[in-house]
Structures are given as structure tokens and as C-alpha cells.
Design a protein around this motif. Structure first.
Motif, short mmCIF file in Angstrom:
data_model
loop_
_atom_site.label_atom_id
_atom_site.label_comp_id
_atom_site.label_asym_id
_atom_site.label_seq_id
_atom_site.Cartn_x
_atom_site.Cartn_y
_atom_site.Cartn_z
N ARG A 100 0.78 4.27 -2.77
CA ARG A 100 0.73 5.58 -2.53
C ARG A 100 2.11 6.57 -2.78
O ARG A 100 1.75 7.69 -3.09
CB ARG A 100 0.31 5.75 -0.93
N MET A 139 -5.89 7.35 -8.73
CA MET A 139 -5.79 6.27 -7.72
C MET A 139 -7.31 6.01 -7.18
O MET A 139 -8.07 6.70 -7.00
CB MET A 139 -4.91 6.83 -6.63
N ARG A 161 -6.62 15.20 -3.02
CA ARG A 161 -5.30 15.25 -3.54
C ARG A 161 -4.88 14.58 -4.59
O ARG A 161 -4.27 14.92 -5.58
CB ARG A 161 -4.46 14.84 -2.33
N GLY A 197 1.91 9.75 -5.17
CA GLY A 197 2.22 10.89 -4.59
C GLY A 197 1.38 11.18 -3.41
O GLY A 197 0.82 12.39 -3.16
N LEU A 198 0.60 10.26 -2.74
CA LEU A 198 -0.19 10.44 -1.67
C LEU A 198 0.16 10.04 -0.48
O LEU A 198 -0.76 9.63 0.47
CB LEU A 198 -1.56 9.60 -2.15
N LEU A 199 1.55 9.85 0.08
CA LEU A 199 2.12 9.70 1.17
C LEU A 199 1.33 10.87 2.17
O LEU A 199 1.32 12.21 1.49
CB LEU A 199 3.42 9.58 1.41
N PRO A 200 1.52 10.85 3.31
CA PRO A 200 1.10 12.14 4.30
C PRO A 200 2.26 12.89 4.19
O PRO A 200 3.41 12.68 3.62
CB PRO A 200 1.20 11.43 5.79
N THR A 226 0.73 -1.13 0.19
CA THR A 226 -0.05 -0.01 -0.09
C THR A 226 0.76 1.24 -0.05
O THR A 226 0.61 2.32 -0.66
CB THR A 226 -0.95 -0.10 1.18
N VAL A 227 1.97 1.25 0.96
CA VAL A 227 2.87 2.56 0.87
C VAL A 227 3.48 2.80 -0.54
O VAL A 227 3.66 3.83 -0.94
CB VAL A 227 3.83 2.08 2.13
N SER A 248 -0.79 9.84 8.75
CA SER A 248 -1.51 8.80 8.35
C SER A 248 -0.97 7.49 8.44
O SER A 248 -1.66 6.74 7.65
CB SER A 248 -1.86 9.28 6.92
N PHE A 282 -9.33 3.97 -4.29
CA PHE A 282 -8.90 3.62 -2.86
C PHE A 282 -9.67 2.32 -2.36
O PHE A 282 -10.62 1.87 -2.89
CB PHE A 282 -9.07 4.52 -1.92
#
Lengths: 265, 292, 311, 326
Positions: free
Chosen positions: B57, B100, D220, B61-64, B53-54, C5, B102
Motif C-alpha cells: 500500500r 493496484m 484513489r 500511495g494508498l495508506l490511510p 500488505t502495508v 484504516s 486488491f
């Protein structure tokens, strides 16, 4: 010994003017020690509500849940305690089935104390350790002092099983007990459950949405849809000659590895 | 990965650290290299905690956005390096190149915004026409939804789980991306719904000629949808190759063991198999050694 | 965005291994247990501000307890009146020539007593009613929620004012009135937590293991519900001190036990000439309430680590 | 529309019930109160038996309790709050004169604090500069901890005594009726500051909460700039809890008006109440409390209506029930 639901129904009254919901309608079900009975259904089919009725956690609106002919609703206090020891629960772990503030030793130990399975500090610890080893948590001593967050998912599920079998139950109601686990871990827990059945003669009422697993382990299957049991039968009947169209849909929907390599078409 | 020209996406030695407490952190992804060509469908499989998953992401470009999230290595779209790129560059990539889908259809839609607007927003500014409605409805129907005109006026809570998942797909394809990253897109759905949503995803990707990265713990789901597959374990890619080949002739002992346990659950006459801990420990050590 | 997160990414977990294996391999091969959680105390004591204001609060409490012993007689009138702060009278003297430091110290005693008593009462009342409502649900919940909603909807502060004015004159009465109008905050949070926890697997597990309800409430529900309750209770101390001082400022309170609020009431006519009379009691209230609130914030961060963990 | 009607019908009914309970509690409080209003009214002046009897008869003090209660409730419901035992004037009239003074401060403070809190809270929640968040959070915590009446006293000391820029007390020069603007500034500042502190704290945490939700990831993923993510997705969701907070703050404002009006000698309802408490003019105390209660209840109902209009999840329940898909 027979755990039986007869025409058991559960209606949840909606709050304030909404329509009430018939979660379970006239369910008939039987489970015996040594049996592996599965209830299959999708979300909202009422399978979890039925499980809670079997466990005596919520009363039936009508109909009955009975152990050897004694209705759960009319049991005396001592009968109820005996019922608790006979019919145990293993619930889904991710919903937080273990109190995060208690160690494994305490989680299992407090059940031992409650039902007077062992007396005295050392005896309790010994019983807990034995049970942990029985469910494959070896060496038990290294797990006694751990907290749930220090365990893997499979280990947590094993603690739940240990907590149930330490009472020496004849039937275990397992609600989505392996659904959230990875394949390998799932296989491990199922192995354990099957092992316990063989060694201790425990019976299971196994509630799940996971058809392949049912095919793998169950002997007798109930299919639920919108609160009703639409079909029941031995595993072979259900999987080879399903009668209800819903069962057919369910069977064809389950993805299997063998079905296809590469994009469809 | 032996291909001529620049692949659409090239990830090399990706390593991601995520904070777990005010002072502690975990290396969620240790070493991941992968490539996706135009029009290609790639699967990433792995157990929970494998870092899949990481990885997905990071690619989208959707990491925290916390400064304590550290991404190292290389992520290139058409040769353009995105690791360390400014937020504006990422905005641009996200608005045109990568979409993306989810996992949880319930929480990934804004509860106070109409469906139509949420889809419309996803159409890049340059491509938005004055008659905005037409596009929105087009993408909603492309995602397999019906009564789209009425649906666009609704709010997420009025939709079923399967419909919400299709709306998420509509949002992801509304930019007509080059690459779609779908992270466990059907895990939260019932089996019957899952199958329909997967079919939709399959048809949509084919229709738009979009590349796909499908991330799942469920090998069966990935097997039916992808050309190539990457198997992840403990933050590493341990094996990759054509889906059929990997599944029929797995080389890495982890892949072999994983497939054996999956088969043991779904096929008759195979004894239940769980990967022994001792094996896991030895692979982890081996991958560690190989990476360093 | 400053949120962490990593929790919801869910992938920052260790490999989900299974605890079996031949012989003693399970322990050795078990995944390194999920990165050990930082303890709440650890997070708390790492914040310099939190530690500083904990010390300030402890100091104020200590001074309030011991101060009057050393601070002199708050009613002795032998000194020159209306003296600004000096080395002899650190906080000056009032219009009757009483040493103001002694009076402020004495006032603090009552203010703090009221603050902590009200918070303790609120917590007791809130925990009992909130947990019963949230855990038992059904008709008990409906009735108790109606009661909570009622106490919330009534203009509590106005009624407290009227009730204190009419019944007033006694610290105990004031404490009771304040607790009655302020307990709903804790009760609401306790109810929400208890209701949430009652749905969790471990409560159902305990029920199916045969534990009596009260035992589950005490051993599973309450301990896990306490963190937000403790934070709210801490904040209640501050609010209670503020409200009490307001009442005293309006002249409602125990005439025999001056508090910071009543000192401010006495000081108002002399604002033109004696600034210190209004400054110091207010400063004391401010410092205590600020300390308590900062403590509450720090406790919240420490006990509720999902929010504001990554800054 | 029927579910909505039922909902608001219930709300109105429960508000009315609440008002009745408050009136009853107040009435009972008076009954069990130590001290005798007649005695308080007469003070220490020697009074003949005749005069006492006349007073008792005028104010109905000789009737049994339940009769006085029924009479009082009946009168309140018809808008008659009784007569001041001190000034012999109608309580309703007294309040009508004073209420505008309280309301003007309350409304202005409410508007200012609400607008500013939205801006500050949102900035604190999303800024990447730790010092800015620290400044706003720290500032709001600080002012949240200051007793607002003490803040008032300090404002008077600074701006009226030391600097002599603004008047210290009253609403107009020489106690004339009407309001001069200079007199409003300090009371508004004192009232708005504590309101602002509380609301900013809530706004900050609710924005942080909204920005942590999953749908922010979806936004986002569309490639929207972080500003657009904030304005289109974060703030609209963060504002919902603020509606409740603003509604609840009306109660605080009115209760706080007693303190602020006492500090600044501002001739509103609060000061009327404080004076009446000191003079044991119980009819006035009851009257003001009831009027404040009604105002708070109206604010609650308005809050509920606004919330129902803004949150589609509630709106849909009222207007399109049964349309939600299975």
C-alpha cells in the motif's frame, strides 16, 4: 460408535417469493471415533450446512442425522446432552468463535461447569488448566486470564480445540478450522489434532476447501459440489484415481510449491 | 538489485507507523528495501502481520490519509522521490505509473456505479478518446472477461467473485501502468477460480509489459508467477533473491523454516512442521538489532 | 478522509505466532499481545467536553433532586409580580409573584424524571423485543419485526400528542405514551446487533457446547450488543425531554406538576414584557438535552472505536 | 416489471392497513377518554334536556360504539371527516383551508434543510481543518438539542420584540386571509433549523462511512483527485441513507408543526389541532391526525420509490431479476 447422515437434505426457504435453495441434497456420510474424515468443496457447495446438520445446530429438512442409529431429531433431552458431549465442534476462528468479553479460563470453564465435568471452583480451574496444557498452551496459568484479542490466531484455534475436547468427545466436527491460518500455524494445529486423535482416539469430520491439507491428514474423503456429495472414497482413491470430473478439476487447481518455479511457460 | 540504470521502483529503508488507537500506534513496517526493474515480476511473501500488505500500500500511495500515518525512508519511481511528496504528485503517479489489485473483489467496487464507468475513470485523462467505450471494452476483454459490451452496463452486485476480480484487474491496467501491485489477488477466491484469475494476471502483465509486485501469504502462488522474491518477517525483509534460488536454497533460517512448514503441508512423507516460538523470538531480536 | 484504516489493512497485527514451544517458551515467545486496547472509559474521560457535560448533567440532576428543598416554595405568591432577575429572586418572579427559580427547579424535577423513565422503559422494551427478534429469528423475528415496523411507520409524535391530549393529565400516562412511541429505536438496533452476533462463531460454539438458548442470549449476545444500545438509550433521554416539554408547552400534561415546557407555555403571553420567563426554562431544557447528546456522542466514540478513532 | 408491481402492491396494502389501524386506535382513544364531548361542547351553560337530546342525535352519540365506528370509517374513506362539534363546520373543509399554510412551511423548510445539510455534512466529513468539522458538528449538535418551539419564542423575542423587524404572530396583517412573506420567515427558520441539525449529523456520519469503504481505495488507486473521489464515489453512496432520513423527517415536520404554529400563531393544521384539543373538539383532532397520517404514509411510499430508482441493487431486483450472474 457411528455418526451417520442418511439421505440428509437441507432446503432453505427464500424470503418472500424467491426460489428456495437446496443447500444439501441427499447426503450420506459416516464418521467414527479415531477416523479422519474430510469433506471438501468450494464456497457454496453446502459443506458448512452439512457440518451444522451433523452438529445438530440446524435440523435436516429430510433424511436423518443419527448417532448409533438414534435419530437426532427424535432424541430425548438426556440423549441430546449426551450427543453434545460426544460430538463437538471446532469452528473457524476469524468469524469470531470466541466471545471477546470472556477470558480463556471462563470460555473453557463454563463448558466444564455446564456438563458437570468438575465441581467446585478449584476443580474447574484445574480441569481447564489440564486441558490447555493438552492443547499445547503452556504454561496454562498464564493464559487463563487472557482475552481472545490478546492471543495469536493459532492460540485462539487451540482454545477452541480445548473447549471441545474438555468434554471428552468421540468425534469433532471441524469447519474450516485451519483455513485462515498461516502455513506454519496451520501445521501446528493439524499436528495437535493428529496428536489428540492418537492419544484420545478422537475422530474428525474435517470440512475444508483446502485440498493439500486434506491430502496430508485425511483418511476418507467426501467431495461436495452444489449441495451434493459427488464422490467419496479413501484418500488414495480420491487423489490418485478421481472418478468425478469435478474432483479432477479441484485437484488440478490446487497450487503446490513443487509444481513450478518461475513464471509459467 | 545489481542493475545498471535507475530501477523503475526503488524502496529504501521503508518504515511505516500506523495508529491503532487514539494514542497508540504500531510499527507495521520496520525496514524494507526493494527494487523492481522494468518488466520484472517480484513477489513479496510473508505471514500475516509481516507488513507485506502495508508495504504494498505504501508503494501504491494508498495508506490511510490520516496525518498520524507516518512513512519514513524512500520510495522512488524512476528516481523521483515520493515519500513526503504532495498529494497531487501521488495522484499523478497513481493515475499513470502504478496500479493496484486488491484482495476482496466484493467490497472494492463502487456498488452504485456501472462497471464500464468504473473502468473508464481509470484511463488517464490524456489518453481518453472520445469513443470511450472502445477502450473500456478493450481493457475488460484484456482482463479475460467476455460479453464485455453488456458487462460494461452492469453493476458490481450482478457479477460473480471471479468476474469482479477481473474487473479490478481491468481497472488496474486501464492506465497501462509501469507497475502493478497485486495484494493477495486470489485469496478470497475458490481454487478453481484462483487459477484462472492468476493466468489472466500473468497474460495481462506480459501483454502490457508491466512490472508486477505480487504480494501473498501463499508461497505456491508467488513461486509460479515471479522472477524474484522478497521474504518478509515482522516488518523486515529477511531474504531476497531469484525466486528459484530462494526456494531451493533458502539462506535465512526463517525462510528455511517457513518453506519447511509449507512443504510439510503439501508434500507427502514430510512430517508436519510448525515454526517453534523460541525461534521466532530469536529472529525478531536479530532483525531488530540488524536494523538499528 | 479522516478514517482509520489500520484495522482493515490487517497487517498492523503482531506476528501470528503459535502458542507452542518447548517448555515454558510459549508465554515468553508469544507475540506481544496485540497492542492492548484502550478501555472505553479511558477514551471517554480523555475528552474534556464529555467530562464537562457529564458534570453539567450530574449537576442538573442533583439540583433537580435537592433544589426544591432549598430553592423555596414554587407556589408561594407573596412576592411582587413580574420582577426581573435580581439578587433577591435570582430568576425573577412571574405574573403571580411566585419566585421563578423555585418554579424552574421544580419543573426540572418532572422533566428529568420523564426523560430518564422514558429512556429506561424504551431500553427495557427495546432490548427484550429486539434481542428476541434478532437472536431467535424465524417466525418470532417476522412477527416482532412487523410490530416494530408498525410502531415505526405510525406517526408516533402526532399520536403521542393526541393520546396525551385525550388521556393526559398524569405524568405516568405521559411516560407510558412516550415510551410506546419511542422504543423502536433501541429495538431496531438491538435486533440488528443480536442478529449479527447470532451469526458469529462464538454463538455457534456455545450452541454446540450444549448451552441453552437463553443462557447464550444472556452471556454471549447481550453483553456484546450493549454498546450501541447504551448510546441510543442515552440519546433517548434527550429526545424524551424534548418531546415532553413540547407536550407541556401545548398545555398537555400534569397541571399539578409544572415542567419546563409548561413554564414556557405560561411565559408566552408575557414575551413582550418579561423575557426571563421564557429564557430560563428553555435554557434548562437546552442544557440538559445538549449534555445528554454530547454524552451519547462521547460514549459512541468510546464504545465504538472503529469510527472516528483517528482524527 | 412484475416483482416491482408486487413490491409496490404490498407497500400500498400495508399502508392502507396502517391507516385503518391508526383510525381505530384514535377512535378507541376517544371512547376510553375521560371527559364527555357533549359536556365540553355545552360548557357550563345551563341546557335543557331537549337541547341535549338534539345534540346527541345530531352527532350520533346515542348509537352503539361499533356502529359509530363503522360509520366513521366509512365516512373517512369517502373523504368525510365529520363535523366540528364546536364550529359546526365540516372537518374536511376546515382542514382544506388550513393545510396549505402547514404545507408551505413544511415544504420550504424541507427543501432548505435538505440542500444545506448535504453541503454542511459533506464539508464536515471531509475537511482537513479540525475547527471546521468541529464548528459544523458542534453547531448541529447544539441546534439538535434546542427545543424548536423555544427557539421560536427566542426568535420572536429577538426579531419581533427587541429589534421589531418582523411580525411576531399570524400569517398576514390583521388576520386577513392569505400569507404575507414577512410572516413566513420566522416559522421557516425555526422549523428548518432543527431539521437541518438532525440531517447534518446523519449526512456527516454517512459520508464518513462511505469514505471509509474499500471502493474508495480503488478510486484513489486510479489517481483521481480527492475531490473527484468524494463527488463520484463518496457522495453518491452517502446520499442513499439520506433518502430515508429525508422521507422520515416528514413525520417530524408535521408533528412539529403543532408546536411551531402554536408559537407563531400560524393558522395551519397544527394550530387547528392544538385549538381543537383545548376545546375537546374531537372530530377535528381525529381529522387532522388522519390527514397527517395519510401525508406521512405518502411520504414513506415516495421514499421507497425514490430509493428503488436510485439504488441499483434494488432497481436490478425489480427490473432485471434473474439476470444476475452466478
Amino acid at each position: 460408535m457411528l455418526l451417520e447422515a442418511s439421505n440428509a437434505s437441507k432446503t432453505f426457504r427464500a424470503r418472500r417469493g424467491g426460489t428456495s435453495v437446496d443447500a444439501v441434497v441427499n447426503a450420506n456420510l459416516q464418521a467414527r471415533p479415531g477416523d479422519f474424515v474430510a469433506i471438501v468443496g468450494e464456497s457454496g457447495s453446502g459443506k458448512s450446512t452439512l457440518a451444522r446438520m451433523l452438529l445438530g445446530l440446524i435440523p435436516a429438512t429430510s433424511g436423518s442425522v443419527a448417532l448409533d442409529g438414534t435419530d437426532l431429531a427424535s432424541m430425548s433431552k438426556t440423549q441430546r446432552i449426551r450427543y453434545r458431549r460426544t460430538v463437538q465442534a471446532v469452528l473457524q476462528d476469524p468469524a469470531g468463535s470466541l466471545n471477546p468479553r470472556k477470558t480463556v479460563g471462563r470460555i473453557v470453564g463454563e463448558v466444564v461447569r455446564l456438563h458437570n465435568i468438575a465441581r467446585g471452583r478449584d476443580a474447574v480451574v484445574d480441569t481447564v488448566a489440564e486441558t490447555l496444557e493438552l492443547v499445547g498452551m503452556v504454561p496454562a496459568a498464564s493464559f487463563l486470564g487472557r482475552f481472545p484479542h490478546e492471543l495469536s490466531g493459532g492460540q485462539r484455534q487451540r482454545v477452541l480445540i480445548a473447549r471441545a475436547i474438555v468434554l471428552g468427545p468421540r468425534i469433532i466436527v471441524a469447519d474450516e478450522a485451519v483455513s485462515a491460518l498461516d502455513a506454519s500455524v496451520k501445521a501446528g494445529v493439524l499436528q495437535l489434532m493428529d496428536d489428540l486423535r492418537r492419544r484420545l482416539g478422537v475422530g474428525y469430520v474435517f470440512i475444508t476447501h483446502d485440498l493439500p491439507v486434506v491430502k496430508k491428514v485425511a483418511e476418507y474423503v467426501y467431495v461436495m459440489k452444489s449441495g451434493e456429495i459427488v464422490e467419496e472414497g479413501t484418500k488414495d482413491q480420491i487423489f490418485t484415481a478421481p472418478e468425478h470430473p469435478y474432483t479432477t478439476t479441484l485437484l488440478s487447481a490446487a497450487p503446490t510449491l513443487a509444481a513450478s518455479y518461475g513464471p509459467p511457460e | 538489485m545489481t542493475t545498471t540504470g535507475t530501477p523503475l521502483l526503488q524502496v529504501e529503508n521503508l518504515r511505516v507507523h500506523l495508529p491503532t488507537g487514539s494514542r497508540t500506534e504500531v510499527e507495521a513496517v520496520s525496514s524494507v528495501s526493494l527494487a523492481v526493474r522494468r518488466g520484472e515480476r517480484v513477489g513479496i511473501v510473508g505471514e500475516s502481520g509481516s507488513g507485506k500488505t502495508v508495504t504494498g500500500r505504501a508503494i501504491a500511495g494508498l495508506l490511510p490519509t490520516s496525518p498520524r500515518v507516518r512513512v519514513q525512508g524512500s520510495i522512488r519511481f524512476d528516481g523521483r522521490e515520493m515519500v513526503g511528496a504532495p498529494p497531487k504528485a501521488w495522484d499523478q503517479v497513481r493515475s499513470r505509473t502504478v496500479g493496484m489489485v486488491f484482495q476482496d473483489p466484493l467490497t472494492y467496487l463502487n456498488p452504485v456505479m456501472k462497471i464500464g464507468r468504473q473502468v473508464h475513470e481509470a484511463i488517464p485523462p490524456g489518453r481518453q478518446r472520445s469513443g470511450e467505450n472502445g477502450d473500456v471494452l478493450h481493457f475488460l476483454s484484456l482482463a479475460g472477461l467476455e460479453n464485455v459490451r453488456e458487462l460494461a452496463q452492469r453493476f458490481p452486485h450482478e457479477l460473480s467473485g471471479g468476474m469482479r476480480q477481473r474487473v479490478l484487474i481491468a481497472i488496474a491496467i486501464a492506465k497501462m501502468p509501469d507497475l502493478l501491485v497485486a495484494d493477495e489477488p486470489t485469496t478470497a477466491l475458490d481454487a478453481t477460480v484462483q487459477q484462472r484469475v492468476l493466468t489472466t494476471l500473468d497474460e495481462t502483465v506480459a501483454e502490457l509489459d508491466t512490472s508486477l509486485i505480487l504480494i501473498s501469504h501463499d508461497i505456491a502462488v508467488v513461486a509460479g508467477m515471479t522472477d524474484r522474491i522478497y521474504v518478509m518477517y515482522a516488518g523486515h525483509v529477511v531474504e531476497s533473491g531469484r525466486t528459484r534460488e530462494v526456494l531451493e536454497k533458502p539462506e535465512h533460517p526463517y525462510t528455511q523454516a517457513l518453506l519447511r512448514s509449507v512443504r510439510s503441508l503439501t508434500e507427502d512423507g514430510v512430517e508436519l512442521y510448525s515454526i517453534p516460538e523460541s525461534l521466532r523470538a530469536s529472529w525478531a531480536r536479530k532483525e531488530e538489532a540488524r536494523a538499528s | 478522509m479522516t478514517l482509520d484504516s489500520s484495522e482493515k489493512l490487517g497487517a498492523a497485527r503482531t506476528p501470528d505466532g503459535d502458542g507452542t514451544g518447548p517448555g515454558g517458551a510459549a508465554d515468553a515467545a508469544a507475540p506481544p499481545p496485540a497492542p492492548r486496547r484502550e478501555t472505553a472509559a479511558g477514551i471517554f474521560f480523555r475528552k474534556p467536553l464529555a467530562v464537562f457535560f457529564l458534570a453539567v448533567l450530574a449537576g442538573m440532576v442533583l439540583i433537580a433532586l435537592l433544589g426544591p428543598v432549598f430553592g423555596g416554595d414554587p407556589v408561594a405568591t407573596g412576592n411582587p409580580s413580574m420582577q426581573p432577575p435580581s439578587s433577591e429572586h435570582l430568576l425573577g418572579t412571574d405574573h403571580l409573584g411566585r419566585d421563578y427559580l423555585a418554579r424552574v427547579l421544580h419543573g426540572g424535577r418532572t422533566s428529568l424524571f420523564v426523560g430518564f423513565s422514558v429512556a429506561a422503559l424504551c431500553m427495557t422494551l427495546g432490548v427484550v423485543i429486539g434481542s428476541l427478534a434478532g437472536f431467535y429469528g424465524g417466525i418470532i423475528d417476522i412477527v416482532l419485526v412487523k410490530i416494530i415496523e408498525f410502531f415505526q411507520a405510525i406517526p408516533g409524535l402526532v399520536l403521542a400528542l393526541v393520546a396525551a391530549a385525550i388521556l393526559g393529565a398524569n405524568v405516568m400516562v405521559i411516560i407510558a405514551i412516550l415510551a410506546l412511541t419511542m422504543w423502536t429505536g433501541v429495538a431496531r438496533i438491538m435486533r440488528a446487533e443480536a442478529a449479527r452476533i447470532a451469526q458469529l462463531g462464538y454463538v455457534e460454539s456455545s450452541r454446540s457446547a450444549g448451552f441453552p438458548r437463553w443462557r447464550i442470549l444472556a452471556s454471549d449476545v447481550l453483553p456484546n450488543a450493549m454498546p450501541p444500545v447504551i448510546v441510543t438509550t442515552t440519546m433517548t433521554v434527550g429526545t424524551a425531554i424534548l418531546v415532553e416539554s413540547g407536550l407541556a408547552y401545548l398545555g398537555i400534561g400534569d397541571a399539578n406538576r409544572p415542567t419546563w415546557g409548561s413554564l414556557l407555555n405560561d411565559a408566552q403571553p408575557y414575551l413582550n414584557s418579561a423575557w426571563w420567563l421564557a429564557l430560563f426554562p428553555g435554557l434548562c431544557i437546552f442544557l440538559v438535552v445538549l449534555s445528554v447528546n454530547l454524552l451519547g456522542d462521547a460514549l459512541n466514540d468510546a464504545l465504538n472505536p472503529t469510527i472516528g478513532r483517528v482524527k | 416489471m412484475r416483482p416491482a408491481l408486487i413490491h409496490y402492491g404490498r407497500l400500498l396494502a400495508s399502508s392502507a392497513l396502517l391507516l385503518l389501524v391508526v383510525i381505530t386506535v384514535l377512535f378507541l382513544l376517544l371512547e376510553i377518554a375521560p371527559g364527555d364531548p357533549l359536556q365540553a361542547m355545552l360548557g357550563d351553560a345551563p341546557a335543557s334536556e331537549e337541547f341535549r337530546d338534539q345534540m346527541v342525535a345530531t352527532f350520533g352519540l346515542d348509537q352503539p360504539m361499533w356502529q359509530r365506528y363503522l360509520t366513521y370509517v366509512g365516512n373517512v374513506l369517502t373523504g368525510d371527516l365529520g363535523e366540528s362539534i364546536v364550529s359546526r363546520r365540516s372537518v374536511t373543509e376546515l382542514i382544506m383551508i388550513r393545510a396549505p399554510y402547514t404545507l408551505i412551511i413544511a415544504v420550504i423548510a424541507l427543501i432548505i434543510s435538505t440542500i444545506v445539510c448535504l453541503v454542511l455534512g459533506a464539508i464536515a466529513a471531509r475537511t482537513r481543518r479540525p475547527w471546521l468539522d468541529g464548528l459544523i458538528s458542534g453547531g448541529s449538535l447544539t441546534f439538535f438539542s434546542i427545543p424548536n418551539f423555544w427557539l421560536g419564542l427566542m426568535l420572536i423575542w429577538l426579531f419581533a420584540v427587541v429589534l421589531d423587524w418582523l411580525p411576531a404572530s399570524g400569517a398576514n396583517a390583521h388576520g386577513e386571509p392569505g400569507i404575507a412573506w414577512q410572516y413566513m420567515i420566522l416559522p421557516i427558520v425555526a422549523t428548518a433549523t432543527s431539521q437541518l441539525a438532525l440531517k447534518t449529523r446523519v449526512m456527516r456520519s454517512s459520508t464518513i462511512e462511505a469514505l471509509g469503504q474499500d471502493y474508495i481505495d480503488t478510486a484513489r488507486s486510479k489517481g483521481l483527485s480527492s475531490d473527484r473521489v468524494l463527488y463520484r464515489h463518496g457522495l453518491p453512496n452517502a446520499l442513499l441513507p439520506m433518502i430515508t432520513i429525508v422521507g422520515l423527517s416528514v413525520g417530524n415536520l408535521l408533528a412539529g408543526s403543532t408546536l411551531i404554529e402554536r408559537v407563531f400563531g400560524w393558522p395551519g393544521m397544527g394550530l387547528l389541532m392544538v385549538d381543537a384539543i383545548n376545546e375537546k373538539d374531537n372530530m377535528v383532532v381525529l381529522g387532522v391526525t388522519i390527514v397527517m397520517t395519510v401525508m406521512i404514509l405518502i411520504a414513506n411510499i415516495l421514499t421507497d420509490i425514490v430509493y428503488g430508482l436510485v439504488d441499483p441493487r434494488l432497481r436490478a431486483r425489480f427490473t432485471r431479476s434473474g439476470r444476475s450472474a452466478a
